[in-house]
Design an enzyme around this catalytic site. Structure first.
Site, PDB file in Angstrom:
ATOM      1  N   ASP A 242       0.874  -1.164   0.000  1.00  0.00           N
ATOM      2  CA  ASP A 242       0.000   0.000   0.000  1.00  0.00           C
ATOM      3  C   ASP A 242       0.925   1.232   0.000  1.00  0.00           C
ATOM      4  O   ASP A 242       2.132   1.113   0.252  1.00  0.00           O
ATOM      5  CB  ASP A 242      -0.875  -0.028   1.249  1.00  0.00           C
ATOM      6  CG  ASP A 242      -1.710   1.226   1.401  1.00  0.00           C
ATOM      7  OD1 ASP A 242      -2.404   1.589   0.437  1.00  0.00           O
ATOM      8  OD2 ASP A 242      -1.652   1.844   2.480  1.00  0.00           O
TER       9      ASP A 242
ATOM     10  N   ASP B 174      -0.185   5.139   1.016  1.00  0.00           N
ATOM     11  CA  ASP B 174      -0.449   6.060   2.130  1.00  0.00           C
ATOM     12  C   ASP B 174      -0.454   5.318   3.459  1.00  0.00           C
ATOM     13  O   ASP B 174      -1.166   4.324   3.629  1.00  0.00           O
ATOM     14  CB  ASP B 174      -1.806   6.740   1.938  1.00  0.00           C
ATOM     15  CG  ASP B 174      -1.751   7.893   0.960  1.00  0.00           C
ATOM     16  OD1 ASP B 174      -1.078   8.890   1.277  1.00  0.00           O
ATOM     17  OD2 ASP B 174      -2.353   7.788  -0.116  1.00  0.00           O
TER      18      ASP B 174
ATOM     19  N   ASP C 207      -1.646  -0.688   6.101  1.00  0.00           N
ATOM     20  CA  ASP C 207      -1.835   0.003   7.379  1.00  0.00           C
ATOM     21  C   ASP C 207      -3.292   0.190   7.753  1.00  0.00           C
ATOM     22  O   ASP C 207      -3.590   0.618   8.851  1.00  0.00           O
ATOM     23  CB  ASP C 207      -1.156   1.376   7.348  1.00  0.00           C
ATOM     24  CG  ASP C 207      -1.909   2.350   6.456  1.00  0.00           C
ATOM     25  OD1 ASP C 207      -2.297   3.438   6.939  1.00  0.00           O
ATOM     26  OD2 ASP C 207      -2.124   2.030   5.265  1.00  0.00           O
TER      27      ASP C 207
END
Length: 224
Positions: free
Chosen positions: A12, A14, A170
């Site tokens: 991922d 961000d 996250d």
């Protein structure tokens, strides 16, 4: 160089490559706050983090026409890009990990629900665009995260096996997406706790990419 057939690392962007979530929170509040939606960190992590703009628009702007939703959330992304300019820093250990994977012949893919402009800005700002064999944008597919399709596409691009690969995420929706694609997923604790990430389907969590337990796991799985 050791060619790692069927193996890949999928990331991922961000909150995983760089801790940009506080800036996203600020941008959402700037644009959605006047429309009656104000977010603290806890609400952001449950209702916004990792979700596509299309799903956010459906949930928080239900009375707006589709074109207007796109324009409003486009404004949010412009605010974010202004806030993040010059403030893009990699998580600890990221650069060393990417270099090590490249040296070992392990292909890497970026998989995100962020708009392409944002994703390209962050990868370019980190100076790592060249490290990735593919960039998968959830909003450009029939389904974004938490659907498994974005990670399935990432695996397809590099011909990798889900079981032999590792994903880094996250957010709850991101972990759910990668896990549903069958990829062992490491949760990165920039915003969520170990319990939150494992509860979403992560096999383990790490504070950053220099976490000793993470490095030991990668060494065992990737045979480097």
């Amino acid at each position: 160089m050791i060619e790692a057939i069927g193996t890949a690392l999928l990331f991922d962007i961000d909150g995983t490559l760089a801790n940009t979530d506080p800036l996203h929170l600020k941008a959402f509040n700037q644009v959605l706050g006047p429309r009656g939606h104000v977010f603290d960190h806890a609400r952001f992590s449950k209702e916004l983090q990792g979700f596509s703009n299309a799903s956010i628009g459906e949930r928080f702007l239900p009375d707006e026409a589709q074109e207007r939703r796109v324009a409003i959330l486009g404004e949010k992304e412009e605010v974010f890009r202004t806030l993040v300019a010059g403030q893009i820093a990699p998580l600890p250990g990221l650069m060393a990990l990417l270099e090590r994977a490249d040296a070992a012949g392990v292909p890497m893919v970026a998989v995100t629900n962020a708009p392409r402009l944002n994703a390209e800005l962050l990868l370019s700002g980190l100076g790592i665009t060249h490290r990735f064999k593919a960039l998968v944008i959830g909003d450009e597919l029939p389904h974004g995260k938490p659907h498994p399709l974005p990670y399935q596409e990432g695996l397809r691009f590099v011909g990798a096996s889900a079981a032999a690969s590792i994903a880094f995420e996250d957010s709850r929706s991101g972990v759910q997406s990668a896990a549903a694609a069958g990829i062992p997923t490491i949760g990165i604790r920039t915003s969520l706790s170990h319990a939150d990430l494992v509860g979403a389907g992560a096999v383990a969590s790490a504070s950053a990419f220099d976490d000793p337990e993470l490095l030991a796991r990668l060494a065992a799985v990737m045979a480097w």
